[in-house]
Design an enzyme around this catalytic site. Sequence first.
Site, PDB file in Angstrom:
ATOM      1  N   PRO A   1       0.845  -1.205   0.000  1.00 55.29           N
ATOM      2  CA  PRO A   1       0.000   0.000   0.000  1.00 55.29           C
ATOM      3  C   PRO A   1       0.876   1.249   0.000  1.00 55.29           C
ATOM      4  O   PRO A   1       1.481   1.593   1.012  1.00 55.29           O
ATOM      5  CB  PRO A   1      -0.809  -0.136   1.289  1.00 55.29           C
ATOM      6  CG  PRO A   1       0.014  -1.024   2.169  1.00 55.29           C
ATOM      7  CD  PRO A   1       0.773  -1.944   1.283  1.00 55.29           C
TER       8      PRO A   1
ATOM      9  N   ASP B   1       6.007   2.306   1.616  1.00 59.87           N
ATOM     10  CA  ASP B   1       5.161   1.152   1.901  1.00 59.87           C
ATOM     11  C   ASP B   1       4.545   1.368   3.278  1.00 59.87           C
ATOM     12  O   ASP B   1       5.243   1.327   4.300  1.00 59.87           O
ATOM     13  CB  ASP B   1       6.008  -0.121   1.871  1.00 59.87           C
ATOM     14  CG  ASP B   1       5.191  -1.391   2.100  1.00 59.87           C
ATOM     15  OD1 ASP B   1       4.032  -1.289   2.551  1.00 59.87           O
ATOM     16  OD2 ASP B   1       5.726  -2.479   1.840  1.00 59.87           O
ATOM     17  N   HIS B   2       3.231   1.594   3.291  1.00 56.78           N
ATOM     18  CA  HIS B   2       2.573   1.964   4.546  1.00 56.78           C
ATOM     19  C   HIS B   2       2.576   0.821   5.558  1.00 56.78           C
ATOM     20  O   HIS B   2       2.343   1.040   6.758  1.00 56.78           O
ATOM     21  CB  HIS B   2       1.124   2.394   4.265  1.00 56.78           C
ATOM     22  CG  HIS B   2       0.618   3.423   5.224  1.00 56.78           C
ATOM     23  ND1 HIS B   2       1.135   3.592   6.482  1.00 56.78           N
ATOM     24  CD2 HIS B   2      -0.374   4.357   5.112  1.00 56.78           C
ATOM     25  CE1 HIS B   2       0.485   4.565   7.112  1.00 56.78           C
ATOM     26  NE2 HIS B   2      -0.432   5.044   6.295  1.00 56.78           N
ATOM     27  N   ARG B   3       2.855  -0.397   5.123  1.00 62.39           N
ATOM     28  CA  ARG B   3       2.959  -1.515   6.065  1.00 62.39           C
ATOM     29  C   ARG B   3       4.206  -1.372   6.934  1.00 62.39           C
ATOM     30  O   ARG B   3       4.248  -1.852   8.072  1.00 62.39           O
ATOM     31  CB  ARG B   3       3.029  -2.844   5.312  1.00 62.39           C
ATOM     32  CG  ARG B   3       1.820  -3.160   4.465  1.00 62.39           C
ATOM     33  CD  ARG B   3       2.060  -4.402   3.608  1.00 62.39           C
ATOM     34  NE  ARG B   3       3.220  -4.232   2.725  1.00 62.39           N
ATOM     35  CZ  ARG B   3       3.713  -5.193   1.947  1.00 62.39           C
ATOM     36  NH1 ARG B   3       3.140  -6.393   1.944  1.00 62.39           N
ATOM     37  NH2 ARG B   3       4.766  -4.966   1.171  1.00 62.39           N
TER      38      ARG B   3
END
Length: 433
Positions: A230, A405-407
Site C-alpha cells: 500500500p 510502503d505503509h505496512r
Amino acid sequence: MPEITMPRLSDTMEDGVIASWLKQVGDPVARGEVLAEIETDKALMELEAYDDGVLEQILADAGARVPIGEPIAIVGDGSGAAAKPSSPAPTEPGTGAPSGTEASAAQSVSAAETTSPHDARITGGAPTAGRPKSSPLARKIAKELGVDLASVTGTGPGGRVTRRDVESATSTPVASSESSTGTTESPARADTAPATTGALPAASDYDEIPLTNIQRVSALRLTESKQQAPHIYLTSAIDVTDLLAFRAEINTTLEAADKGKVSVNDLLVKAVASTLRADPAVNVTFAGDKLLRHRGIHLGVAVATPAGLLVPVIRDADRKSVSEIAAEARDLAGRARDRKLRAEEMSGGTFTLSNLGMFGIEEFTAVINPPESAILAIGAARDELRLDGDEVVSRKILRVTLSADHRAIDGAVAARFLRHLTDLLEHPLRIIT
C-alpha cells in the site's frame, strides 16, 4: 556427458534468455571460456564452460527463455557432436526475441513454448499418456478457463496444443505475464485491445515489440509492488538555491584539481544517505510479521537504458564523500547503458532514488522497488517567487516525492524523513559534515 544448465546469475533470477551463442556445435571449449551471453532480469551476463571439451549439442537456441537448472548445452569429448539443424524449430506466432530482428524473432519463444528435439528436457517432460501434447502455458490457461484439452485441436508442431488454440476454443484472449511457471507471453495481447469491443485491432494497425527480459521482469515486479504494498505519497518543495550555488563552488574546486564534477543527483544521494544514517526508520524491509532494519545504507540510482530501467547500487553511500559518490555513479551508469554491470552491482539496495529532472519533469510519483520500502522521486528545480520578509524574491524550488510502503513506514515517519532531508538540502554544508 556434462550438461551445461541455465545458472542462477542474480538473486532474483527465475529464468534466463539465451542472448547469443559465442561457440558453435563442434567447437573446442576450455574451462572458464565464455560459451554464451545470458540475458537475466538485471543484465547481460557471460556463461562460462564448466569443463574442457567439445560443444556437442546446443539444447536451447538464441532467444529461448529457459528456467534455472534446465540444460541448455552438452560438452563432451567430441564423439557426440552433431551439426545444428539448418532451420529453427517451428514457433508460435506472436512471440519474440530481445533483438527485434525477424530472424531472431522466429527463434525466440519462451522455453515452455518451444518445440525442438530436446523439447521434453526444456519444458519438463513429455505429456502424460492419453493427454494431447500441450505447452505448460496452454495447460495452465485451459485449467483457468475450464477447457478440456482433449477437445482442443492443436495447431502447433506435431499437433501440439498451444495457448492460442485454447483461446480460440473459448474465444477468450488471455493477456498474461510471467507466472509461477516462468512462462511469458507477448506484450501486445488483450491489454492493448480497445475497451469498447475487447478485440485486438487489425494486425496492420500495430507493431508488436517484444519485451526485453529486463522490461518483462520489471513489469512483473513493479506490478506486484503496486498490488501488494500500500503506497503512500508525500511531497516536499525544497529551496535548493543555496545547494546549486554550493555545487558550483565544489565543481570550481574540482576542476582546478583536474577532477570530475559532481551533479545535483550526487548531492541528493549523499543527502539521502546522511538522512537515513540519522533516521534509519525508512531504511527497512517489510517481512510479514516483522521489519528488517538494514545496517548498511545501499542506495539504488535508477538509470534508463535501451533495454529497460536498471538500478545499480551505491553501497555504503553514507560512508562515501560526494566526490566518491559522483565517480561511482558515473561508472555504474555508463556500464549500465553498455549492459556491463555485474549482478551483485544491482542487488542489495535498501532505498532508491529516481530522478527525472533532466527531462524537465517537475513532479512525479515512483513505484517502490521491492523488497525496499521507499523510493524518492526527484523533479527539476524551477524558478518560483517566494516571500523573503517584505520582499518577493526568485528562488530555485525542487519538488521531491517519497513513495513509502505503509505496512513498514507510517506517514509521520515518512514526513520526518522528508523534513530532515529538506533541512540538509537547504543547508548544504551539513551534507558534507
